[in-house]
Each structure stands twice: as structure tokens, then as C-alpha cells.
Scaffold this motif. Structure first.
Motif, PDB file in Angstrom:
ATOM      1  N   ASP A 185       2.680  26.464  -6.453  1.00  0.00           N
ATOM      2  CA  ASP A 185       3.420  26.844  -7.779  1.00  0.00           C
ATOM      3  C   ASP A 185       4.614  26.192  -7.770  1.00  0.00           C
ATOM      4  N   LEU A 186       5.136  25.906  -6.632  1.00  0.00           N
ATOM      5  CA  LEU A 186       6.357  25.144  -6.367  1.00  0.00           C
ATOM      6  C   LEU A 186       6.228  23.639  -6.715  1.00  0.00           C
ATOM      7  N   CYS A 187       5.200  23.218  -6.583  1.00  0.00           N
ATOM      8  CA  CYS A 187       4.969  21.720  -6.998  1.00  0.00           C
ATOM      9  C   CYS A 187       4.899  21.696  -8.245  1.00  0.00           C
ATOM     10  N   SER A 188       4.104  22.816  -9.095  1.00  0.00           N
ATOM     11  CA  SER A 188       4.170  22.793 -10.620  1.00  0.00           C
ATOM     12  C   SER A 188       5.769  22.793 -11.043  1.00  0.00           C
ATOM     13  N   GLU A 189       6.375  23.684 -10.370  1.00  0.00           N
ATOM     14  CA  GLU A 189       7.724  23.789 -11.006  1.00  0.00           C
ATOM     15  C   GLU A 189       8.469  22.703 -10.785  1.00  0.00           C
ATOM     16  N   SER A 190       8.209  21.892  -9.605  1.00  0.00           N
ATOM     17  CA  SER A 190       9.120  20.519  -9.507  1.00  0.00           C
ATOM     18  C   SER A 190       8.321  19.212 -10.169  1.00  0.00           C
ATOM     19  N   LYS A 191       7.142  19.840 -11.026  1.00  0.00           N
ATOM     20  CA  LYS A 191       6.693  18.632 -11.943  1.00  0.00           C
ATOM     21  C   LYS A 191       6.121  17.652 -10.958  1.00  0.00           C
ATOM     22  N   ILE A 192       5.378  18.141  -9.882  1.00  0.00           N
ATOM     23  CA  ILE A 192       4.801  17.030  -8.942  1.00  0.00           C
ATOM     24  C   ILE A 192       3.219  17.231  -9.237  1.00  0.00           C
ATOM     25  N   GLY A 193       2.659  16.138  -9.531  1.00  0.00           N
ATOM     26  CA  GLY A 193       1.312  16.101 -10.073  1.00  0.00           C
ATOM     27  C   GLY A 193       0.253  16.110  -9.143  1.00  0.00           C
ATOM     28  N   LYS A 194       0.349  15.608  -7.529  1.00  0.00           N
ATOM     29  CA  LYS A 194      -0.561  15.229  -6.737  1.00  0.00           C
ATOM     30  C   LYS A 194      -0.233  15.939  -5.408  1.00  0.00           C
ATOM     31  N   ILE A 195      -1.241  16.429  -4.670  1.00  0.00           N
ATOM     32  CA  ILE A 195      -1.165  16.539  -3.367  1.00  0.00           C
ATOM     33  C   ILE A 195      -2.334  15.634  -2.581  1.00  0.00           C
ATOM     34  N   SER A 196      -2.113  15.170  -1.632  1.00  0.00           N
ATOM     35  CA  SER A 196      -3.008  14.297  -0.905  1.00  0.00           C
ATOM     36  C   SER A 196      -3.136  14.795   0.640  1.00  0.00           C
ATOM     37  N   ILE A 197      -4.420  14.635   1.055  1.00  0.00           N
ATOM     38  CA  ILE A 197      -5.025  15.093   2.307  1.00  0.00           C
ATOM     39  C   ILE A 197      -5.003  13.884   3.295  1.00  0.00           C
ATOM     40  N   THR A 198      -4.540  13.992   4.573  1.00  0.00           N
ATOM     41  CA  THR A 198      -4.699  12.732   5.238  1.00  0.00           C
ATOM     42  C   THR A 198      -5.942  12.811   6.122  1.00  0.00           C
ATOM     43  N   PRO A 199      -6.619  11.993   6.916  1.00  0.00           N
ATOM     44  CA  PRO A 199      -7.614  11.913   7.704  1.00  0.00           C
ATOM     45  C   PRO A 199      -7.270  12.641   9.105  1.00  0.00           C
ATOM     46  N   TRP A 200      -6.018  13.119   9.272  1.00  0.00           N
ATOM     47  CA  TRP A 200      -5.869  13.652  10.553  1.00  0.00           C
ATOM     48  C   TRP A 200      -5.469  15.245  10.567  1.00  0.00           C
ATOM     49  N   LYS A 201      -6.128  15.896   9.405  1.00  0.00           N
ATOM     50  CA  LYS A 201      -6.097  17.029   9.222  1.00  0.00           C
ATOM     51  C   LYS A 201      -4.773  17.739   8.658  1.00  0.00           C
ATOM     52  N   SER A 202      -4.095  16.911   7.954  1.00  0.00           N
ATOM     53  CA  SER A 202      -2.693  17.489   7.475  1.00  0.00           C
ATOM     54  C   SER A 202      -2.889  16.944   6.096  1.00  0.00           C
ATOM     55  N   PHE A 203      -1.472  17.075   5.261  1.00  0.00           N
ATOM     56  CA  PHE A 203      -1.443  16.886   3.853  1.00  0.00           C
ATOM     57  C   PHE A 203       0.035  16.382   3.642  1.00  0.00           C
ATOM     58  N   ILE A 204       0.129  15.450   2.367  1.00  0.00           N
ATOM     59  CA  ILE A 204       1.612  14.970   2.016  1.00  0.00           C
ATOM     60  C   ILE A 204       1.666  15.160   0.688  1.00  0.00           C
ATOM     61  N   VAL A 205       2.893  15.719   0.373  1.00  0.00           N
ATOM     62  CA  VAL A 205       3.421  15.871  -0.936  1.00  0.00           C
ATOM     63  C   VAL A 205       4.245  14.842  -1.382  1.00  0.00           C
ATOM     64  N   LYS A 206       3.949  13.965  -2.500  1.00  0.00           N
ATOM     65  CA  LYS A 206       5.026  12.865  -2.682  1.00  0.00           C
ATOM     66  C   LYS A 206       5.752  13.377  -4.082  1.00  0.00           C
TER      67      LYS A 206
END
Length: 476
Positions: free
Chosen positions: A242-263
Motif C-alpha cells: 500500500d505504501l508503494c502505491s502511495e509513493s508511486k513505486i511500480g515494481k518490487i524485486s526479489i533477490t536470489p538471497w531470500k530478500s527483496f529490494i524496493v527501488k
């Protein structure tokens, strides 16, 4: 991962809306957390209602204990935030991933050789960006092959999906060599290939720190989030979407290290995100000693061993910056992708009634670079209590070798001395003909001199005549 249900996430990229939907589905199945896999997929435990899972038409699901489809791995997650090939932007990844509309049974990797977060060679089909815009090297290791072989032409971005499908379709022919694959693919589809004029060069970079709030350019940030136990709370993930949508962030990406990054977090939203993380009690500054480990999913024994080793590193004030560690067992199938591997030996057959202490082998990648795909046995059959000291010994060896001349390998070339080489370059599109490599796209064998080329030879890219090529000195 065979005992887990996998949700396919092409290239490890999904929108906040897609992730929120997956979280809501997980809640509907009685889950409180989800996990991430080493191929940037999302994992559900086996102990859920499989019938309900099959009814979810909107998700690409591979059920537990089934031989199904594989997720495409991509280094989209590293674009814009870590070293990258200039033409390979976030948007370019998305355009390419969009071409893959059918699920594949082969593992496909689409990666940038200049980043270190995503492994290059863990797939069956490994597309690695070249310096030429929209052209890729392809390294193939089919399920029955012992070694990786390089496809003899560069592949155009918009042909990646078609080439992958063509190779998967010809598996029934049981191809044994890369030349056979090339011939079968060429007979099956038309492609806009480009001749290879130089080997792939993979620069060496230490493994990056990928957690916390970090700046991109002048006015944006990226956020890396990591959970020690790889169990991500669904209520937190939904609120974050929901916060991503509010901040107009379009993508979330998963890493191969069992974590994720929001750019792409806007500067004006940074405080809002920091308050959000604080409200949920999220720690975003784990030690690098923790972030550089790859463990089997949902394996309590591996987590316990990692904690034991990290605690010993911390007590002895040991730095492991740039190194990566993996825990596995001796029967593991596939290729490693960490600098150092801790391999647990299996219990000897016939001794199941006896209690025997676990023993381990230690392996390390040549030059401590997993992209070499060449592992050296350091010690065998050692006790758990010996591991911390031996790993510290390997860490010391790594730092002693760091910055020295590194061995030239087929998958990882570091140029030390300047070398001059004669080549012929098309003045129309700048394509290079290198006599060493020939031109497989026109059946020109390696080590064929330019003078020996037929008069009707044309540029493999723009089809300019032979007369358009001029001798140049290539400095490497």
C-alpha cells in the motif's frame, strides 16, 4: 525446494498489487508468512490445501513434489543501483521479460556481467549481456550436460524467448554439443544473430551490501529488506505494498538471497518510509556477516549452523566483505553460486542405527569467484567445531589474494596487460570480424583469415558487403 509450492515470478519482478494479491491468497490458505526462493520465486509450504491452490487461475503455481516449470532469474533487481552495462536499464529488462509469455521447463538466467548480486551461470540457458546494445552471450548447460558450453553467436534481445522455446523443443533430439543445438535452432527459427568477436569478460567485484535505505542519484532511494529466517510477515508485506502505491513505486524485486529490494523511493517519501519501518520494528542494518549466506529453504539445521558460524566470526572480529557462503549437502544437484561452500556429508549406508557426528567438506571457488564455476576442495571430513577456524583461514586467504593478478578463465577474464589485435570492422554498423572466431552465422570457421572470406561475404548485422570492412587495431 521439491517439498514446497512455488509461485512463478518472471525475473523476480512484480508490482505491489501482484505481491499484495499473493499475500491475500496466502492468508486465505491459512498462512501468516511467505518465503522467497533462490530463483527469485515465492514459496508456500507443503502443508496447505492443494485443491484450493489449484483453483487460483491468476497465479503460475508449481505444486510441491511435482516436476514443473522453472522461474526465470534476472538481474533486474540490480539495475540502477549496482554496476551495470550501460544499455541494460530497468525498462529494457521489463521489455525482454514481457516476451516470455509461456512457462519454461528449463532454467533461464538473464543477467548483467557487471553486477554481483545475481549469479550468471546457475541456469540451463544463461543469457549474459554483451557490450553491444541488445545482444547477449548464451551459455548452455542442459540437464544432462556436465559442462557449460558457449553458443557460437550473440543473440538479439527480442529473440531470447524464441531461442529458449526452440532449445526446449529440441530436447527430445538429445543434443550433445552446442554446435548441434545451434544447427537445430537455426533450422527451426529465423534470428537476428550477431557474430562473436571477443570472449565474454566478467569483471570481478566484491559481493555488495544490499540492505537498508540507500541513495540513487540526486532525488531517489532504494530499500533492501532481509529476514533472518526467510519468513516474511504477510501483514507487513501488504502494508508495504500500500505504501508503494502511495509513493508511486511500480515494481518490487526479489533477490536470489531470500530478500527483496524496493527501488525508486522519492526523496519526499523517505521519512514516511523510515517511520513505517520503525513502526513495524524492522531492522535494516544486519551485519554483512549475515547477508552473504545462501541456505536451503526451511532448513532449521542449516540456519542453526549459520548462526553458530556467524557468532564465531563476530567474536573474532572477522571481516567477510565481498565473500559469499553456502550450506548444502553432498547429494546436492546443480551448481553452487557462492565463493565458499560448506558441504555436509551424508550418513554412510547401513549405519542408520548408529549415532555418528556430522562431518563437513569445505570448497572454495577459484579466485573466490563463483562465476568461474570451478571449485577447489580445501578440506574434507572435518568436525563442526573445526569449521569456524577453517573458514577464517579461507577468509584470510581471500584478502591476501584480493588485488593480485587473477587467473584468466573461460568465464571470467581480467585483462592485465594491453594487447593489440588485428580485426576488421564494418564501417556501416561497426560490427567486428575477428579471424580467431570466424562467423558461425555464415558458416565461416574459426581461424579463417579475412582475405579468405568469399567475395559475397556480408556483414552479419547490417548485410553490408565485404568491401565495407576496414582493418583496425583492437586494443584490449
Amino acid at each position: 525446494m521439491k517439498d514446497l509450492n512455488r509461485i512463478i515470478v518472471n525475473g523476480g519482478v512484480l508490482s505491489p498489487g501482484e505481491l499484495k494479491y499473493i499475500c491475500e491468497v496466502a492468508e486465505g490458505l491459512g498462512l501468516k508468512t511467505i518465503s522467497f526462493g533462490s530463483r527469485q520465486d515465492i514459496l508456500f509450504p507443503k502443508v496447505i490445501d492443494q485443491k484450493k491452490l489449484r483453483e487460483l487461475d491468476n497465479l503460475q503455481i508449481v505444486e510441491s513434489n511435482t516436476v514443473g516449470y522453472e522461474n526465470i532469474v534476472s538481474s533486474y533487481v540490480s539495475a540502477d543501483i549496482f554496476p551495470s552495462t550501460s544499455w541494460l536499464t530497468s525498462d529494457r529488462y521489463l521489455y525482454i521479460l514481457e516476451q516470455f509469455r509461456k512457462q519454461l521447463k528449463l532454467k533461464v538466467n538473464i543477467t548483467d556481467p557487471k553486477q554481483r548480486l545475481v549469479p550468471l551461470f546457475t541456469g540451463h540457458l544463461n543469457f549474459i549481456a554483451s557490450e553491444y546494445e541488445d545482444y547477449w552471450y548464451l551459455y548452455v548447460r542442459l540437464p544432462e550436460w556436465e559442462k557449460t558450453q558457449m553458443y557460437p553467436a550473440l543473440i538479439y534481445s527480442w529473440d531470447l524467448d524464441r531461442v529458449s522455446m526452440a532449445i526446449e523443443a529440441i530436447l527430445k533430439e538429445d543434443p550433445e554439443t552446442i554446435e548441434m543445438i545451434f544447427e537445430l535452432v537455426t533450422d527451426t527459427i529465423e534470428t537476428n544473430n550477431r557474430t562473436i568477436d571477443k570472449p565474454l569478460e566478467v569483471p570481478f567485484y566484491p559481493f555488495p551490501y544490499y540492505e537498508g535505505m540507500n541513495r540513487i542519484g540526486a532525488d531517489k532511494y532504494w530499500l533492501g529488506l532481509y529476514w533472518r529466517n526467510n519468513k516474511y510477515d504477510l501483514s507487513f508485506l501488504k502494508a508495504m505494498c500500500d505504501l508503494c502505491s502511495e509513493s508511486k513505486i511500480g515494481k518490487i524485486s526479489i533477490t536470489p538471497w531470500k530478500s527483496f529490494i524496493v527501488k525508486g523511493i522519492p526523496m519526499k517519501s523517505k521519512l514516511l518510509w523510515e517511520k513505517f519501518l520503525g513502526k513495524h520494528g524492522i531492522n535494516v542494518r544486519h551485519s554483512m556477516l549475515e547477508l552473504n549466506w545462501h541456505l536451503p529453504v526451511a532448513n532449521k539445521e542449516a540456519i542453526k549452523l549459520k548462526k553458530f558460524l556467524v557468532t564465531n566470526f563476530d567474536k573474532n572480529d572477522i571481516s567477510t566483505y565481498g565473500l559469499t557462503f553456502g550450506i548444502t549437502d553432498y547429494t546436492r544437484e546443480g551448481y553452487y553460486f557462492t565463493s565458499i561452500v560448506i558441504e555436509k556429508n551424508t550418513l554412510p549406508k547401513g549405519l542408520t542405527d548408529f549415532k555418528i557426528r556430522d562431518t563437513y567438506n569445505l570448497l572454495y571457488a577459484k579466485n573466490f569467484d563463483p562465476n568461474t564455476r570451478d571449485y577447489i576442495i580445501h578440506v574434507q571430513d572435518v568436525d563442526k567445531m573445526e569449521l569456524p577456524g577453517l573458514l577464517m583461514e579461507l577468509s584470510q586467504l581471500y584478502f591476501e589474494e584480493l588485488g593480485t593478478e587473477r587467473e584468466d578463465l573461460s568465464s571470467s577474464k581480467v585483462v592485465i596487460d594491453t594487447i593489440e589485435e588485428e580485426v576488421y570492422q564494418c564501417k556501416e554498423c561497426l560490427t567486428i570480424y575477428n579471424e580467431i572466431y570466424g562467423d558461425i552465422t555464415q558458416n565461416i570457421e574459426p581461424n579463417t583469415s579475412f582475405e579468405s572470406l568469399p567475395d559475397d561475404y556480408i556483414c552479419s548485422l547490417c548485410e553490408a558487403p565485404k568491401s565495407s570492412f576496414k582493418k583496425k587495431i583492437l586494443v584490449k
